[in-house]
Design a protein around this motif. Sequence first.
Motif, short mmCIF file in Angstrom:
data_model
loop_
_atom_site.label_atom_id
_atom_site.label_comp_id
_atom_site.label_asym_id
_atom_site.label_seq_id
_atom_site.Cartn_x
_atom_site.Cartn_y
_atom_site.Cartn_z
N VAL A 24 35.77 44.13 58.17
CA VAL A 24 36.66 44.72 57.18
C VAL A 24 36.86 43.70 56.08
O VAL A 24 37.52 42.66 56.27
CB VAL A 24 38.00 45.16 57.80
N GLU A 25 36.20 43.96 54.96
CA GLU A 25 36.26 43.05 53.81
C GLU A 25 37.38 43.52 52.88
O GLU A 25 37.23 44.47 52.12
CB GLU A 25 34.93 43.03 53.05
N ASP A 26 38.49 42.83 52.98
CA ASP A 26 39.71 43.17 52.26
C ASP A 26 39.63 42.44 50.92
O ASP A 26 39.62 41.21 50.90
CB ASP A 26 40.86 42.64 53.14
N ASP A 27 39.53 43.18 49.82
CA ASP A 27 39.20 42.51 48.55
C ASP A 27 40.09 42.96 47.40
O ASP A 27 39.62 43.52 46.41
CB ASP A 27 37.72 42.75 48.22
N PRO A 28 41.39 42.66 47.44
CA PRO A 28 42.25 43.06 46.33
C PRO A 28 42.14 42.14 45.11
O PRO A 28 42.57 42.53 44.02
CB PRO A 28 43.66 42.99 46.92
N TYR A 29 41.59 40.93 45.31
CA TYR A 29 41.64 39.92 44.23
C TYR A 29 40.29 39.66 43.57
O TYR A 29 40.20 38.84 42.65
CB TYR A 29 42.17 38.58 44.79
N GLY A 30 39.22 40.32 44.04
CA GLY A 30 37.86 39.99 43.60
C GLY A 30 37.65 39.98 42.09
O GLY A 30 36.86 39.20 41.58
N ARG A 31 38.37 40.87 41.37
CA ARG A 31 38.19 40.90 39.91
C ARG A 31 38.90 39.75 39.20
O ARG A 31 38.73 39.57 38.00
CB ARG A 31 38.72 42.24 39.34
N LEU A 32 39.73 39.01 39.92
CA LEU A 32 40.55 37.98 39.26
C LEU A 32 39.93 36.59 39.35
O LEU A 32 40.61 35.60 39.60
CB LEU A 32 41.96 37.98 39.87
N ALA A 33 38.59 36.52 39.12
CA ALA A 33 37.90 35.22 39.08
C ALA A 33 38.19 34.55 37.74
O ALA A 33 38.04 35.18 36.69
CB ALA A 33 36.41 35.42 39.26
N PHE A 34 38.59 33.28 37.78
CA PHE A 34 38.94 32.60 36.53
C PHE A 34 37.74 32.44 35.60
O PHE A 34 37.89 32.39 34.38
CB PHE A 34 39.55 31.22 36.83
N ASP A 35 36.53 32.35 36.17
CA ASP A 35 35.34 32.21 35.31
C ASP A 35 34.75 33.57 34.96
O ASP A 35 33.72 33.64 34.31
CB ASP A 35 34.30 31.31 35.99
N GLY A 36 35.41 34.65 35.39
CA GLY A 36 34.95 35.99 35.04
C GLY A 36 33.70 36.43 35.77
O GLY A 36 33.23 37.55 35.57
N ALA A 37 33.16 35.55 36.63
CA ALA A 37 31.90 35.91 37.31
C ALA A 37 32.16 37.00 38.35
O ALA A 37 33.17 36.95 39.07
CB ALA A 37 31.32 34.68 37.99
N PRO A 38 31.27 37.99 38.43
CA PRO A 38 31.45 39.01 39.47
C PRO A 38 31.22 38.41 40.85
O PRO A 38 30.43 37.49 41.02
CB PRO A 38 30.37 40.04 39.13
N THR A 39 31.95 38.90 41.84
CA THR A 39 31.78 38.45 43.21
C THR A 39 30.85 39.42 43.93
O THR A 39 30.73 40.57 43.54
CB THR A 39 33.14 38.42 43.92
N SER A 40 30.17 38.91 44.97
CA SER A 40 29.22 39.77 45.70
C SER A 40 29.88 40.29 46.96
O SER A 40 30.47 39.53 47.71
CB SER A 40 28.00 38.96 46.13
#
Lengths: 399, 399
Positions: B202-218
């Motif tokens: 279960v990949e719980d991902d509420p913060y993934g868009r909040l990368a400081f460098d704007g890079a998308p997460t995989s």
Amino acid sequence: MPPSSTIPTVPIESAALRGIRGSAIRDLLAVTEQPEVLSLAGGLPATDLIPSDRIADAAARTIGRPDALQYTTSRGVSLCRDVVANIEAVDPDRILLTHGSQQALSLLAQALVDPGDVVVVDDPVYVGALQAFQCVRAEIVALPITRNGTNVGELSRLLERGVRPRIVHTVSNFHNPSGVTASTETRTGLADLAETYGFWIVEDDPYGRLAFDGAPTSPIPGERTIRLGSASKTLAPALRVGWLNAPPAVVALVERLKQSADLCGSTLNQLMVADLLADTEWFDAHIDTIASAYSLRAHALTSALDDEFGDSVEYTSPTGGMFCWVRLPGVDTSELLSVALSYGVAFVPGSAFAVDADLGDSARLSFATLQPDALREAVRRLRTATDDVVRLRKSPDAR
Amino acid sequence: MPPSSTIPTVPIESAALRGIRGSAIRDLLAVTEQPEVLSLAGGLPATDLIPSDRIADAAARTIGRPDALQYTTSRGVSLCRDVVANIEAVDPDRILLTHGSQQALSLLAQALVDPGDVVVVDDPVYVGALQAFQCVRAEIVALPITRNGTNVGELSRLLERGVRPRIVHTVSNFHNPSGVTASTETRTGLADLAETYGFWIVEDDPYGRLAFDGAPTSPIPGERTIRLGSASKTLAPALRVGWLNAPPAVVALVERLKQSADLCGSTLNQLMVADLLADTEWFDAHIDTIASAYSLRAHALTSALDDEFGDSVEYTSPTGGMFCWVRLPGVDTSELLSVALSYGVAFVPGSAFAVDADLGDSARLSFATLQPDALREAVRRLRTATDDVVRLRKSPDAR
């Protein structure tokens, strides 16, 4: 790593899930959404009576409030709890706001019921309540409902035999699906038994404000009564605001479960509901509008039933709410449904609400969503379909 | 009727409820709401960054739509599921909308876990996930999290010893509370183990868009990964719209449970989220605004930690999300908290997130809700409080 053959094969779903009956009604709704079908099947309030302009005002006013878009507490926004407490005429520490009153049912089932505990329901039953109790693996005991509501006589005998329910659930006013309202004797009888035997009464009351004569309904008395209310049938289902009114010790248990269920409700939606319910002059007038319209629609439905079916139908005259429960002696309403759909009319067969009772000749007709003319046309189609079913039964070779 | 002395005394709450740990964080929030307290304790996004004007526009546009105020299906409004499916780059039949992603955790726990089944979590853990799994009486196994996310090495050894978890849960990006992000090796390692041993990630991902460098997460790859997302940290918590992205068979199970949990989500709120997320040019710019502000705040916090604590603090430099996890070797952070509150600063002690690990010298600091100047002042107060605690420990007689 071990070869994958050593990994046991397990069912994908948990044991809890295997005990739940799917909702035949919900499955049916997919079919009835076709525009040419006149649906008496839904449990929806009338879209044309939802006060969308007033709700838009409430939204515009609310979004500007500080913290309207933040998290709230698991109990819900204080302002909204205060307004609901005022309506319920109790202290706000008895009120917890839920995501529709279905969530109150689900959380109460988790809070109060262990697997194997007995829960008593009416037969026919509100299927959402049945599902909530099945989900916690309650042992369901269903008592045939009477014209005066929950079957207090059968309940007494059950208790005297030594059965000890944790919960007795009923929809006290304008019961879904049977349409009946609990009499004063039923209410005091239930409260006395609850006091003596120590069970909780869950008084599920989404329809209480929708009395055709506008008379206020009386809650089931006593310290063992937990009341559930909802804005879904009086304001709008999409607000998803329901509530429970329970002793503070029960509220505290449900609060802990709500944290784990969804953290909290929507601050925005709860503030909107507070705005709408606190505007009592507007709200009372709005309730009059809905109840008058539903009364007209109910009358259109029942006079069409009289006209088309005469003595071959039995029904309880609705005095409020959204439903008319009919019996068509000798007709299998599940069989009737498939014929009726071909004539462009839908309803829910009685068997969908049955636990132990044989309700195969009964049906729930909702009068809430269609206009009087459409209701009359729906009943005409239902008559035609019934004639077909009766004719086929008499001469099966004609098939 | 029997005398009441024959009625067994039973605990008011069900067995399920007796297994759940209360949220120390939630209890703490009551204290920190006092205006003079600078709070590093909350898990809230910044109120000043919630796009309330744009949300008001979405509400106004949405309320006028047909059926915006009616019930929707248990899976959620198609239009919103389509928008989310597009973001997740999957087919819409993998998407079910929930009442915040906490509800997805709770329903998945009910759908997939039987009492006694093993669920693996990170230590420190997101307490909401712990509660959801405790609620279904899972056997919790907590593995100390690493700088690269979930402890794949320990997990492998656990599996080799014959332990068979049903679920491995993690917050994959900008972990709450530890701040770490799962590395590519962690993700592929988890996916391989899930495939071999047949558990769900279960990949719980509420913060993934909040990368400081704007890079998308995989996302974590593989067929055994169930992803959870949320609009709470990017739009507003009060919308209460989360989602799960799972194989259709799992979606179908969760759908049945959602019927019994609350029937459905809010059509209105889901349509508003669809409106906001589908406006990609606006939404991407809005995400940039939040991530830039959080990056500045994180930098203000960590430079203040460097200035005030020097070598006496250890922390992971935040690269996104809302939290900085600090260690103050030799300091009991629960003891520190009470002193800190007297100086007007709040945080959450590490022990609140600990399952088996000793995190008594650690703390979660949220940098999301305070402005840089306030963050610096909060750290100064924390330094003063720490000095007091250290001094008292060295010379307890000074008390």
